[in-house]
Design a protein around this motif. Structure first.
Motif, PDB file in Angstrom:
ATOM      1  N   MET A  19       0.846  -1.186   0.000  1.00  0.00           N
ATOM      2  CA  MET A  19       0.000   0.000   0.000  1.00  0.00           C
ATOM      3  C   MET A  19       0.887   1.244   0.000  1.00  0.00           C
ATOM      4  O   MET A  19       1.842   1.325   0.776  1.00  0.00           O
ATOM      5  N   ALA A  20       0.586   2.206  -0.847  1.00  0.00           N
ATOM      6  CA  ALA A  20       1.375   3.433  -0.937  1.00  0.00           C
ATOM      7  C   ALA A  20       1.095   4.348   0.255  1.00  0.00           C
ATOM      8  O   ALA A  20      -0.035   4.428   0.743  1.00  0.00           O
ATOM      9  N   ALA A  21       2.130   5.042   0.703  1.00  0.00           N
ATOM     10  CA  ALA A  21       1.997   5.982   1.816  1.00  0.00           C
ATOM     11  C   ALA A  21       0.934   7.036   1.520  1.00  0.00           C
ATOM     12  O   ALA A  21       0.166   7.419   2.405  1.00  0.00           O
ATOM     13  N   GLU A  22       0.863   7.483   0.268  1.00  0.00           N
ATOM     14  CA  GLU A  22      -0.124   8.498  -0.124  1.00  0.00           C
ATOM     15  C   GLU A  22      -1.549   7.979   0.039  1.00  0.00           C
ATOM     16  O   GLU A  22      -2.450   8.729   0.400  1.00  0.00           O
ATOM     17  N   ASP A  23      -1.743   6.681  -0.204  1.00  0.00           N
ATOM     18  CA  ASP A  23      -3.072   6.080  -0.045  1.00  0.00           C
ATOM     19  C   ASP A  23      -3.466   6.012   1.426  1.00  0.00           C
ATOM     20  O   ASP A  23      -4.618   6.254   1.779  1.00  0.00           O
ATOM     21  N   ILE A  24      -2.508   5.677   2.267  1.00  0.00           N
ATOM     22  CA  ILE A  24      -2.770   5.635   3.711  1.00  0.00           C
ATOM     23  C   ILE A  24      -3.167   7.019   4.199  1.00  0.00           C
ATOM     24  O   ILE A  24      -4.179   7.181   4.887  1.00  0.00           O
ATOM     25  N   GLU A  25      -2.398   8.015   3.820  1.00  0.00           N
ATOM     26  CA  GLU A  25      -2.687   9.390   4.229  1.00  0.00           C
ATOM     27  C   GLU A  25      -4.056   9.829   3.729  1.00  0.00           C
ATOM     28  O   GLU A  25      -4.850  10.408   4.476  1.00  0.00           O
ATOM     29  N   GLU A  30       1.689  12.323   9.005  1.00  0.00           N
ATOM     30  CA  GLU A  30       3.067  12.114   8.556  1.00  0.00           C
ATOM     31  C   GLU A  30       3.281  10.608   8.458  1.00  0.00           C
ATOM     32  O   GLU A  30       3.107   9.891   9.439  1.00  0.00           O
ATOM     33  N   ILE A  31       3.634  10.138   7.269  1.00  0.00           N
ATOM     34  CA  ILE A  31       3.857   8.713   7.047  1.00  0.00           C
ATOM     35  C   ILE A  31       5.337   8.484   6.743  1.00  0.00           C
ATOM     36  O   ILE A  31       5.926   9.201   5.936  1.00  0.00           O
ATOM     37  N   THR A  32       5.919   7.473   7.369  1.00  0.00           N
ATOM     38  CA  THR A  32       7.299   7.086   7.116  1.00  0.00           C
ATOM     39  C   THR A  32       7.325   5.609   6.750  1.00  0.00           C
ATOM     40  O   THR A  32       6.763   4.780   7.474  1.00  0.00           O
ATOM     41  N   ASP A  33       7.948   5.273   5.621  1.00  0.00           N
ATOM     42  CA  ASP A  33       8.131   3.879   5.225  1.00  0.00           C
ATOM     43  C   ASP A  33       9.349   3.359   5.983  1.00  0.00           C
ATOM     44  O   ASP A  33      10.477   3.749   5.702  1.00  0.00           O
ATOM     45  N   ASP A  72       5.311  -2.050   3.107  1.00  0.00           N
ATOM     46  CA  ASP A  72       4.526  -2.900   4.013  1.00  0.00           C
ATOM     47  C   ASP A  72       4.655  -2.502   5.479  1.00  0.00           C
ATOM     48  O   ASP A  72       3.844  -2.900   6.291  1.00  0.00           O
ATOM     49  N   HIS A  73       5.684  -1.755   5.819  1.00  0.00           N
ATOM     50  CA  HIS A  73       5.950  -1.410   7.213  1.00  0.00           C
ATOM     51  C   HIS A  73       6.079   0.111   7.327  1.00  0.00           C
ATOM     52  O   HIS A  73       7.067   0.677   6.881  1.00  0.00           O
TER      53      HIS A  73
END
Length: 77
Positions: free
Chosen positions: A3-9, A22-25, A31-32
């Motif tokens: 899943m892309a960080a942009e989708d989570i946000e 704020e999302i950090t891969d 995945d994490h």
């Protein structure tokens, strides 16, 4: 498929419109992730309920397309 960080946000903001996210891969594998979500909506809510609100926003994707999410929630200063 990760899943892309942009989708989570986008999912979090769709459910909690005033959220600052704020999302950090963490592993570079999609995945994490770590997420910090700050929202006035959380004021007066327990930490558990704040985190439940975020997980609800993700619509059941935890444990599936989103393997791991280190979640921090807060209210604005």
């Amino acid at each position: 498929m990760p899943m892309a960080a942009e989708d989570i946000e986008a999912m979090i903001v769709a459910a909690i419109p005033d959220a600052k996210v704020e999302i950090t891969d963490l592993a570079g594998d999609g995945d994490h992730y770590a997420a910090r979500v700050v929202s006035e909506t959380f004021r007066g809510m327990s930490r558990v309920n704040q985190q439940r609100a975020v997980y609800t926003a993700l619509g059941g994707r935890m444990g599936g397309v989103l393997h791991a999410l280190q979640l921090t929630t807060a209210t604005p200063d």
